[in-house]
Design a protein around this motif. Structure first.
Motif, PDB file in Angstrom:
ATOM      1  N   ALA B 125       0.951  -1.182   0.061  1.00 44.19           N
ATOM      2  CA  ALA B 125      -0.071  -0.056   0.033  1.00 44.19           C
ATOM      3  C   ALA B 125       0.800   1.134  -0.138  1.00 44.19           C
ATOM      4  O   ALA B 125       0.508   2.128  -0.620  1.00 44.19           O
ATOM      5  CB  ALA B 125      -0.950  -0.005   1.192  1.00 44.19           C
ATOM      6  N   GLU B 126       1.987   1.121   0.703  1.00 44.55           N
ATOM      7  CA  GLU B 126       2.854   2.352   0.723  1.00 44.55           C
ATOM      8  C   GLU B 126       3.756   2.632  -0.566  1.00 44.55           C
ATOM      9  O   GLU B 126       3.598   3.712  -1.067  1.00 44.55           O
ATOM     10  CB  GLU B 126       3.923   2.124   1.837  1.00 44.55           C
ATOM     11  CG  GLU B 126       3.182   2.507   3.307  1.00 44.55           C
ATOM     12  CD  GLU B 126       4.071   2.115   4.453  1.00 44.55           C
ATOM     13  OE1 GLU B 126       5.185   1.590   4.317  1.00 44.55           O
ATOM     14  OE2 GLU B 126       3.680   2.488   5.590  1.00 44.55           O
ATOM     15  N   GLU B 127       4.071   1.486  -1.229  1.00 45.37           N
ATOM     16  CA  GLU B 127       4.508   1.595  -2.469  1.00 45.37           C
ATOM     17  C   GLU B 127       3.457   2.522  -3.488  1.00 45.37           C
ATOM     18  O   GLU B 127       3.768   3.188  -4.372  1.00 45.37           O
ATOM     19  CB  GLU B 127       4.925   0.430  -3.217  1.00 45.37           C
ATOM     20  CG  GLU B 127       6.163  -0.418  -2.648  1.00 45.37           C
ATOM     21  CD  GLU B 127       6.144  -1.833  -3.079  1.00 45.37           C
ATOM     22  OE1 GLU B 127       7.027  -2.693  -2.313  1.00 45.37           O
ATOM     23  OE2 GLU B 127       5.427  -2.335  -4.014  1.00 45.37           O
ATOM     24  N   VAL B 128       2.142   1.845  -3.438  1.00 41.66           N
ATOM     25  CA  VAL B 128       1.123   2.350  -4.337  1.00 41.66           C
ATOM     26  C   VAL B 128       1.031   3.834  -4.038  1.00 41.66           C
ATOM     27  O   VAL B 128       0.796   4.579  -4.976  1.00 41.66           O
ATOM     28  CB  VAL B 128      -0.244   1.494  -4.074  1.00 41.66           C
ATOM     29  CG1 VAL B 128      -1.228   2.343  -4.862  1.00 41.66           C
ATOM     30  CG2 VAL B 128       0.000   0.156  -4.466  1.00 41.66           C
ATOM     31  N   LEU B 129       0.738   4.034  -2.661  1.00 48.57           N
ATOM     32  CA  LEU B 129       0.939   5.611  -2.548  1.00 48.57           C
ATOM     33  C   LEU B 129       2.111   6.756  -3.070  1.00 48.57           C
ATOM     34  O   LEU B 129       1.722   7.460  -3.547  1.00 48.57           O
ATOM     35  CB  LEU B 129       0.572   5.783  -0.959  1.00 48.57           C
ATOM     36  CG  LEU B 129      -0.861   5.363  -0.315  1.00 48.57           C
ATOM     37  CD1 LEU B 129      -0.604   5.200   0.912  1.00 48.57           C
ATOM     38  CD2 LEU B 129      -1.904   6.019  -0.809  1.00 48.57           C
ATOM     39  N   ALA B 130       2.968   5.849  -3.046  1.00 55.37           N
ATOM     40  CA  ALA B 130       4.218   6.551  -3.445  1.00 55.37           C
ATOM     41  C   ALA B 130       4.131   6.735  -4.960  1.00 55.37           C
ATOM     42  O   ALA B 130       4.308   8.000  -5.400  1.00 55.37           O
ATOM     43  CB  ALA B 130       5.544   5.930  -2.925  1.00 55.37           C
ATOM     44  N   LEU B 131       3.786   5.710  -5.548  1.00 52.11           N
ATOM     45  CA  LEU B 131       3.724   5.829  -6.970  1.00 52.11           C
ATOM     46  C   LEU B 131       2.579   6.863  -7.450  1.00 52.11           C
ATOM     47  O   LEU B 131       2.641   7.518  -8.396  1.00 52.11           O
ATOM     48  CB  LEU B 131       3.158   4.591  -7.408  1.00 52.11           C
ATOM     49  CG  LEU B 131       2.546   4.356  -8.926  1.00 52.11           C
ATOM     50  CD1 LEU B 131       3.938   4.358  -9.956  1.00 52.11           C
ATOM     51  CD2 LEU B 131       1.648   3.222  -9.298  1.00 52.11           C
ATOM     52  N   LEU B 132       1.595   7.120  -6.389  1.00 49.99           N
ATOM     53  CA  LEU B 132       0.469   8.180  -6.876  1.00 49.99           C
ATOM     54  C   LEU B 132       0.789   9.371  -6.218  1.00 49.99           C
ATOM     55  O   LEU B 132      -0.061  10.301  -6.316  1.00 49.99           O
ATOM     56  CB  LEU B 132      -0.823   7.532  -6.125  1.00 49.99           C
ATOM     57  CG  LEU B 132      -1.383   6.362  -6.715  1.00 49.99           C
ATOM     58  CD1 LEU B 132      -2.775   5.815  -6.042  1.00 49.99           C
ATOM     59  CD2 LEU B 132      -1.725   6.363  -8.289  1.00 49.99           C
ATOM     60  N   GLY B 133       1.988   9.729  -5.844  1.00 48.40           N
ATOM     61  CA  GLY B 133       2.194  10.931  -5.198  1.00 48.40           C
ATOM     62  C   GLY B 133       1.747  11.152  -3.894  1.00 48.40           C
ATOM     63  O   GLY B 133       1.402  12.549  -3.699  1.00 48.40           O
ATOM     64  N   LEU B 134       1.434  10.139  -3.261  1.00 54.74           N
ATOM     65  CA  LEU B 134       0.743  10.613  -1.844  1.00 54.74           C
ATOM     66  C   LEU B 134       1.697  10.178  -0.615  1.00 54.74           C
ATOM     67  O   LEU B 134       0.953  10.073   0.618  1.00 54.74           O
ATOM     68  CB  LEU B 134      -0.552   9.739  -1.897  1.00 54.74           C
ATOM     69  CG  LEU B 134      -1.589  10.057  -3.006  1.00 54.74           C
ATOM     70  CD1 LEU B 134      -2.861   8.825  -2.952  1.00 54.74           C
ATOM     71  CD2 LEU B 134      -2.384  11.644  -2.655  1.00 54.74           C
ATOM     72  N   GLU B 135       2.811  10.243  -0.760  1.00 56.40           N
ATOM     73  CA  GLU B 135       4.009  10.050   0.287  1.00 56.40           C
ATOM     74  C   GLU B 135       3.571  10.982   1.509  1.00 56.40           C
ATOM     75  O   GLU B 135       3.078  12.032   1.246  1.00 56.40           O
ATOM     76  CB  GLU B 135       5.127  10.294   0.058  1.00 56.40           C
ATOM     77  CG  GLU B 135       5.604   9.159  -1.093  1.00 56.40           C
ATOM     78  CD  GLU B 135       5.918   9.990  -2.261  1.00 56.40           C
ATOM     79  OE1 GLU B 135       4.922  11.030  -2.661  1.00 56.40           O
ATOM     80  OE2 GLU B 135       6.736   9.840  -3.008  1.00 56.40           O
ATOM     81  N   GLY B 136       3.524  10.533   2.861  1.00 59.74           N
ATOM     82  CA  GLY B 136       3.421  11.217   3.844  1.00 59.74           C
ATOM     83  C   GLY B 136       1.723  11.460   4.341  1.00 59.74           C
ATOM     84  O   GLY B 136       1.682  12.212   5.561  1.00 59.74           O
ATOM     85  N   LEU B 137       0.808  11.081   3.373  1.00 56.46           N
ATOM     86  CA  LEU B 137      -0.450  11.166   3.757  1.00 56.46           C
ATOM     87  C   LEU B 137      -0.894   9.892   4.364  1.00 56.46           C
ATOM     88  O   LEU B 137      -2.058   9.853   4.772  1.00 56.46           O
ATOM     89  CB  LEU B 137      -1.338  11.445   2.556  1.00 56.46           C
ATOM     90  CG  LEU B 137      -1.093  12.991   1.837  1.00 56.46           C
ATOM     91  CD1 LEU B 137      -1.981  13.123   0.874  1.00 56.46           C
ATOM     92  CD2 LEU B 137      -1.109  13.899   3.095  1.00 56.46           C
ATOM     93  N   GLU B 138      -0.121   9.031   4.345  1.00 57.18           N
ATOM     94  CA  GLU B 138      -0.428   7.413   4.955  1.00 57.18           C
ATOM     95  C   GLU B 138      -1.501   7.558   6.103  1.00 57.18           C
ATOM     96  O   GLU B 138      -2.479   6.718   6.017  1.00 57.18           O
ATOM     97  CB  GLU B 138       0.516   6.682   5.249  1.00 57.18           C
ATOM     98  CG  GLU B 138       1.615   6.088   4.041  1.00 57.18           C
ATOM     99  CD  GLU B 138       2.593   7.092   3.626  1.00 57.18           C
ATOM    100  OE1 GLU B 138       2.438   8.299   4.223  1.00 57.18           O
ATOM    101  OE2 GLU B 138       3.304   6.757   2.865  1.00 57.18           O
ATOM    102  N   ASP B 139      -1.082   8.321   7.002  1.00 57.29           N
ATOM    103  CA  ASP B 139      -1.763   8.001   8.485  1.00 57.29           C
ATOM    104  C   ASP B 139      -2.907   9.079   8.592  1.00 57.29           C
ATOM    105  O   ASP B 139      -3.354   9.111   9.610  1.00 57.29           O
ATOM    106  CB  ASP B 139      -0.922   7.905   9.540  1.00 57.29           C
ATOM    107  CG  ASP B 139      -0.024   6.787   9.458  1.00 57.29           C
ATOM    108  OD1 ASP B 139      -0.503   5.754   9.281  1.00 57.29           O
ATOM    109  OD2 ASP B 139       1.399   6.927   9.715  1.00 57.29           O
ATOM    110  N   LYS B 140      -3.121   9.866   7.589  1.00 55.08           N
ATOM    111  CA  LYS B 140      -4.202  10.793   7.655  1.00 55.08           C
ATOM    112  C   LYS B 140      -5.592  10.104   7.463  1.00 55.08           C
ATOM    113  O   LYS B 140      -5.478   9.074   6.900  1.00 55.08           O
ATOM    114  CB  LYS B 140      -4.108  11.795   6.446  1.00 55.08           C
ATOM    115  CG  LYS B 140      -3.036  13.184   7.016  1.00 55.08           C
ATOM    116  CD  LYS B 140      -3.614  14.327   6.186  1.00 55.08           C
ATOM    117  CE  LYS B 140      -2.730  15.533   6.480  1.00 55.08           C
ATOM    118  NZ  LYS B 140      -1.935  15.637   7.466  1.00 55.08           N
ATOM    119  N   ILE B 155      -7.773   5.473  -6.079  1.00 53.56           N
ATOM    120  CA  ILE B 155      -7.127   4.683  -7.435  1.00 53.56           C
ATOM    121  C   ILE B 155      -5.994   3.580  -6.855  1.00 53.56           C
ATOM    122  O   ILE B 155      -6.044   2.562  -7.140  1.00 53.56           O
ATOM    123  CB  ILE B 155      -6.421   5.682  -8.422  1.00 53.56           C
ATOM    124  CG1 ILE B 155      -7.732   6.459  -9.074  1.00 53.56           C
ATOM    125  CG2 ILE B 155      -5.447   4.989  -9.234  1.00 53.56           C
ATOM    126  CD1 ILE B 155      -7.043   7.864  -9.767  1.00 53.56           C
ATOM    127  N   GLY B 156      -5.475   4.101  -5.785  1.00 52.49           N
ATOM    128  CA  GLY B 156      -4.469   3.316  -5.187  1.00 52.49           C
ATOM    129  C   GLY B 156      -5.050   2.016  -4.509  1.00 52.49           C
ATOM    130  O   GLY B 156      -4.697   1.157  -4.790  1.00 52.49           O
TER     131      GLY B 156
END
Ligand code: ADP
Ligand code: MG
Lengths: 379, 235
Positions: B125-140, B155-156
């Motif tokens: 999931a973290e990889e996918v979020l990185a791919l989608l440019g959403l790093e740092g928002l994981e725990d929001k 989409i992720g």
């Protein structure tokens, strides 16, 4: 366990709602624990006062007035039955206490103090003097002593069944716990009673017993009646002689069960309706989870888990509330203590969880039947 | 010859018992692995109905949907749920995120539903979020994000189980132009890098023009199915 995780998260997202359901269960179970323990303790107390310090099973001779010959085989049979906690041979007779022109009837029990204590608990109940039962001793009840101005050390004149007159000395005054006993009961040494009744060694008017569970008295009596060693005797027990009391206890129990059942129904309806509302509120989420491939039964389990979590938490708090009420009640009403009935507490806890689970059946069925398309289409 | 990934075979859908609305009739086409296709048509033409049928979210009145050559009607609700989880990814006009869960939990949910190990799913999931440019928002919490971010999280989530086909129903319908462009860039990138197939429903012809194949629906019928050689491949 995903269903459990989601259930826990759903509950945490609506803390007020979850808290209210758990509180509802807690109140219901608290009432159960308190009421159940109260009624049981009241009944135990009542039974205890009625037969706790008196014989529960009694063996007398089949022919009225005849003595019982206590044979070693009888004695063996009694000591072998471990439901029988104590068996005390006694010699009972009626006497009249004479004071000036007045005559007061007395029920006199002759026996050994140590043995008598196992049933009548005389030594512990002494309010004046010292419990002693030898020589010319007589122990009387406190109401009798008061009415006749008797104190330990005083002489008391008894008119015996055959008209003889015997002088006794009061050694102790006791509180036997019941007014009738305090007015008429008196204890004398076994030897004196033997002389009065003209009985030989091993002859008694009755063998009085207590049993470990007072409600087993019927079974114990039946066993003795069937035992050849007890041929020629008559066995009586307290339950057949206290039908009214037992009926009263039973109707008290059933009215208490009725109240408890209605409390549970009210709790169940409360949980069911709140869970149903919660299920409606979470319809969207369930639809989304199903669209992502969560299958129906797993989605349905989310609400089962919610109910289980609420049930366990609510019932645990409820047990705590119930026990707290018991402690509080016992502090306030010092004359009577409620003993928590642990088996009843366990049953109440289980019933609380079960009621919660049952209440979740409708919402979880609804949830498992929900079609994801209903949610996806409505946006 | 390998089976088609997905076949719509004479699909028809009629809504309602009393007042019947035929939303779709006799639609037949197939989708191959790695395709980048669009479904276009006017509002009310039956695009969503079609997508829900081939996404196994709804059952057709007539015809059938085959996945890897297997009839999906025969699989039962449970079997279709499993296919949705393992083979398909969904992106809707509304993000449909779970408000009770954090961004990363939303994304890894399909992995948990599949019964995958939670740790590994989280890494993925973290990889996918990185791919989608959403790093740092994981725990929001999902509610704390902007519209564009929410849709990218959705989409992720659709991509987590590495589906063979992502079905997107007007995925940018609620987004501004900049976010819209970004979403389609992402789709292209995932298609090129991971070989994930896409079937994108839109009523915007300029969006359809960027896909390799355009299926046009009109009044519930498939009226056109063309290769689009003008589509710009991903850079
Ligand atoms: N659940 C439904 N009940 C009745 N009619 C519906 C339902 N869903 C869609 N329709 C109708 O089916 C037709 C196609 O709808 P839809 O597939 O949503 O079109 P699109 O996605 O192309 O806008 C429309 O006329 C719509 O009103
Ligand atoms: Mg639509």
């Amino acid at each position: 366990m995903l269903s459990l995780r989601i259930a826990a998260r759903f509950l945490r997202r609506n803390p007020v709602q979850s808290g209210l359901i758990a509180a509802g269960i807690a109140v219901g179970i608290g009432v159960q624990v308190f009421l159940g323990s109260l009624i049981t303790s009241l009944q135990q107390n009542l039974v205890d006062e009625t037969v706790g310090s008196s014989p529960q099973v009694t063996v007398v001779a089949a022919a009225e007035g005849d003595p019982v010959d206590l044979t070693p085989t009888m004695w063996d049979a009694l000591s072998r039955d471990d439901r029988v906690t104590t068996a005390v041979p006694v010699r009972r007779f009626s006497a009249i206490y004479r004071r000036k022109a007045e005559s007061v009837p007395l029920q006199v029990v002759g026996g050994d103090l140590g043995a008598l204590d196992t049933i009548y608990d005389i030594s512990k109940r002494v309010v004046a003097g010292r419990a002693r039962l030898s020589g010319d001793a007589v122990i009387v009840g406190k109401d009798f002593a008061k009415a006749n101005g008797l104190a330990p050390g005083d002489a008391a004149t008894l008119v015996l069944p055959d008209g003889r007159v015997a002088g006794r000395t009061v050694t102790a005054v006791a509180d036997f716990g019941a007014a009738a006993a305090n007015e008429t009961l008196a204890f004398v040494p076994a030897g004196f009673a033997g002389d009065v009744l003209d009985l030989g060694d091993g002859q008694y008017t009755a063998v009085e017993m207590q049993v470990s569970d007072v409600f087993q008295s019927t079974a114990v009596a039946d066993a003795l009646r069937a035992d050849p060693a007890f041929a020629g005797t008559k066995v009586t027990e307290w339950q057949s002689q206290n039908r009214d009391l037992l009926t009263a206890l039973q109707s008290q129990s059933s009215s208490s069960y009725t109240i408890q059942a209605f409390v549970l129904i009210a709790v169940a309806l409360g949980i069911a309706s709140t869970l149903a509302i919660s299920a409606v509120q979470k319809t969207r989420q369930i639809g989304i989870l199903k669209a992502m491939g969560m299958h129906d039964s797993r989605a349905g389990r989310i609400f089962l888990w919610q109910a289980a979590l609420l049930g366990v938490t609510g019932a645990a708090v409820g047990v705590g509330v119930g026990l707290a009420l018991i402690v509080l009640f016992s502090r306030l009403a010092s004359t009577f203590t409620i003993t928590p009935q642990w088996s009843f507490v366990a049953v109440s806890f289980a019933v609380g969880v079960l009621v919660a689970l049952l209440s979740s059946l409708i919402p979880s069925r609804r949830t498992s039947r929900l079609d994801p398309i209903e949610v996806i289409q409505s946006g | 010859m390998a089976e088609h990934l997905l076949v719509a075979d004479g699909l028809g859908k009629t809504y309602g018992d009393v007042v019947k609305t035929t939303a779709l009739s006799d639609v037949t086409f197939s989708v191959e692995r790695g395709e980048f296709a669009s479904v276009i048509g006017q509002s009310g033409s039956g695009k969503s109905t079609l997508l829900n049928l081939i996404g196994l979210l709804d059952t057709p009145t007539t015809g059938q949907v085959l996945v890897d050559g297997r009839e999906t009607a025969a699989l039962g609700r449970r079997g279709r749920a499993r296919l949705r989880n393992e083979l398909l990814g969904f992106v809707f006009q509304f993000h449909h995120l779970l408000p009770e869960f954090s961004v990363v939990e939303n994304v890894l949910m399909p992995g948990l539903i599949a019964g995958r190990d939670a740790r590994r799913s989280r890494v993925r999931a973290e990889e996918v979020l990185a791919l989608l440019g959403l790093e740092g928002l994981e725990d929001k919490n999902a509610n704390e994000l902007s519209g564009g971010q929410k849709q990218r999280v959705a989409i992720g989530r659709a991509l987590l189980n590495e589906p063979a086909l992502v079905l997107a129903d007007e995925p940018t319908g609620n987004l501004d132009t900049a976010n819209t462009a970004r979403v389609y860039e992402l789709f292209r990138k995932v298609n090129a890098e991971l070989g994930t197939g896409f079937l994108i429903v839109t009523h915007d012809r300029s969006v359809a023009q960027q896909t390799d194949r355009i299926l046009e629906i009109s009044d519930g019928r498939l009226v056109q199915d063309v290769r689009n050689t003008y589509a710009a491949p991903a850079p």
